[in-house]
Design an enzyme around this catalytic site. Structure first.
Site, PDB file in Angstrom:
ATOM      1  N   CYS A 197       0.834  -1.202   0.000  1.00 30.11           N
ATOM      2  CA  CYS A 197       0.000   0.000   0.000  1.00 30.11           C
ATOM      3  C   CYS A 197       0.867   1.250   0.000  1.00 30.11           C
ATOM      4  O   CYS A 197       0.492   2.278  -0.563  1.00 30.11           O
ATOM      5  CB  CYS A 197      -0.937  -0.007   1.198  1.00 30.11           C
ATOM      6  SG  CYS A 197      -2.214  -1.261   1.063  1.00 30.11           S
ATOM      7  N   CYS A 350      22.332 -18.248  -4.940  1.00 26.04           N
ATOM      8  CA  CYS A 350      21.335 -19.088  -4.265  1.00 26.04           C
ATOM      9  C   CYS A 350      20.233 -19.370  -5.275  1.00 26.04           C
ATOM     10  O   CYS A 350      20.519 -19.515  -6.458  1.00 26.04           O
ATOM     11  CB  CYS A 350      20.818 -18.405  -3.003  1.00 26.04           C
ATOM     12  SG  CYS A 350      19.959 -16.847  -3.313  1.00 26.04           S
TER      13      CYS A 350
END
Ligand SMILES: [Zn+2]
Length: 392
Positions: A197, A350
């Site tokens: 938001c 990763c």
């Protein structure tokens, strides 16, 4: 589906309480018994922001006896467009204290317990265990999964809501009787995919629409009336002014609430949701390479030390040629540092670049200032360099 009341009735209502709650008491489905249950109820609101504001105010007015508030933030001017539990004179104050004062002004008979801390793995179980029901008004995915998993592990129901621009959603998650949040959303969206938001905006009054659904469901669960929003997702579109319902089924393979769960204790929610810490962001700035760059270095026989910081089971599924597996935990414990060569360029990777950025921060702090990490991780590598390999 109707469910038994969550809470036993309090012994009695005082004369003042009978006067205050008279409009509830004359509703046959609530009555004296229902109001006594509300008086005996302990409800925790996670957040005193957009959704927490109307939720706390109506829960207080309704006569819920004990309200807990988890909130560590302070009131900012930009909150006031929707967080109506706070006022102009509260700017700069603790949101928890400001919310408590408003609750007390609405209903002095409510006991308020403040938890002025960020909800995390170290405190969530203890905090939740003191309440009958949780109202989740959080605005980030890491906390949502944390709330869900803690609620499932403790066997507690919670009322969930979310808001964005003109759209809202709400449901009741209670693993004993229906699906949980992970049954609906098994995985968090990739970081940056769903704007918050703060980034995308929210119509202030939308908080009232969704917050009021949450309080309605809370009261129904506490008093054991009506048909709770278990196994149903309510979707509200303020522009179209429509409410839509979607059935949500319990996922027989749910990671946390199925018969054979893979998540049996709290996990690292920031990593699960791909949230990059400030330290990791700072470390990755200017030290992030692309898959094409890595491939070029490999093709040119550059002296690099490629480290895969994922877990062994992930390495088994797919890996980048030449990578050495050293899981992130070994860097956090410090045991991996002595394995790092001084004469080679260290490249970390990763799955998507979140964990490697965290390890990069550890390495840089330990003096490996020219270490880099692979943006997009092995997923990006497979997409760009080895599309025949699987991604997971
Ligand atoms: Zn589930």
């Amino acid at each position: 589906m109707s469910l038994p009341p969550l809470v036993e009735p309090a012994a009695e209502l005082t004369v003042d309480e009978v006067r205050r709650y008279s409009r509830h008491l004359i509703i046959p489905d609530v009555g004296m018994a229902g109001q006594k249950r509300l008086k005996n109820a302990k409800v925790l609101c996670v957040g005193a922001g957009g959704l927490g504001s109307p939720a706390l105010m109506y829960l207080a007015a309704a006569g819920v006896g004990t309200l807990g508030i988890v909130e560590f933030d302070t009131v900012d001017e930009s909150n006031l467009q929707r967080q109506i539990i706070h006022g102009h004179s509260d700017i700069g104050r603790s949101k928890a204290e400001s919310a408590r004062d408003s609750v007390k002004e609405i209903n002095p008979y409510v006991e308020v317990i403040l938890h002025e801390e960020r909800l995390d793995n170290s405190n969530v179980m203890e905090i939740f265990s003191g309440y009958d029901l949780i109202v989740d008004g959080t605005d980030n995915f890491a906390t949502r999964y944390l709330v869900n998993d803690a609620a499932v592990l403790l066997g507690k129901p919670y009322v969930w809501g979310s808001i964005y621009r003109f759209d809202g959603q709400a449901s009741v998650f209670w693993a004993e009787h229906g699906p949980c949040y992970r049954c609906l959303y098994p995985e968090a969206p990739p970081p940056g995919m769903v704007p918050s938001c703060a980034e995308g905006g929210v119509l202030g009054v939308l908080c009232a629409s969704i917050g009021s659904i949450q309080v309605t469901e809370a009261i129904k669960l506490l008093a054991g009336v009506g048909d709770p929003l278990v196994g149903r997702l309510m979707i509200y579109d303020a522009l179209e002014m429509t409410y839509r319902q979607v059935k949500v089924r319990k996922d027989p393979n749910c990671a946390v609430c199925s018969e054979n769960p893979t998540v049996t204790e709290l996990i690292d929610y920031e990593a699960f949701c791909g949230v990059v810490s400030e330290e990791a962001q700072a470390a990755a700035a200017g030290s992030t390479i692309t898959s094409k760059q890595l491939k070029a270095w490999q093709d040119e026989n550059e002296d690099i030390f490629l480290v895969d910081v994922r877990e062994p089971n992930e390495y088994e599924i797919v890996s980048i040629p030449g990578a050495t597996l050293i899981p992130k935990g070994e860097f956090l414990m410090g045991t991996a540092l002595e394995l790092m060569p001084q004469d080679k360029k260290i490249v970390l990777h990763c799955k998507t670049g979140v964990r490697s950025a965290e390890v990069l921060a550890v390495l840089k702090a330990a003096g490996f200032s020219d270490a880099v990490h692979l943006g997009g991780g092995v997923v990006g590598w497979v997409n760009q360099i080895e599309p025949e390999k699987p991604i997971y």
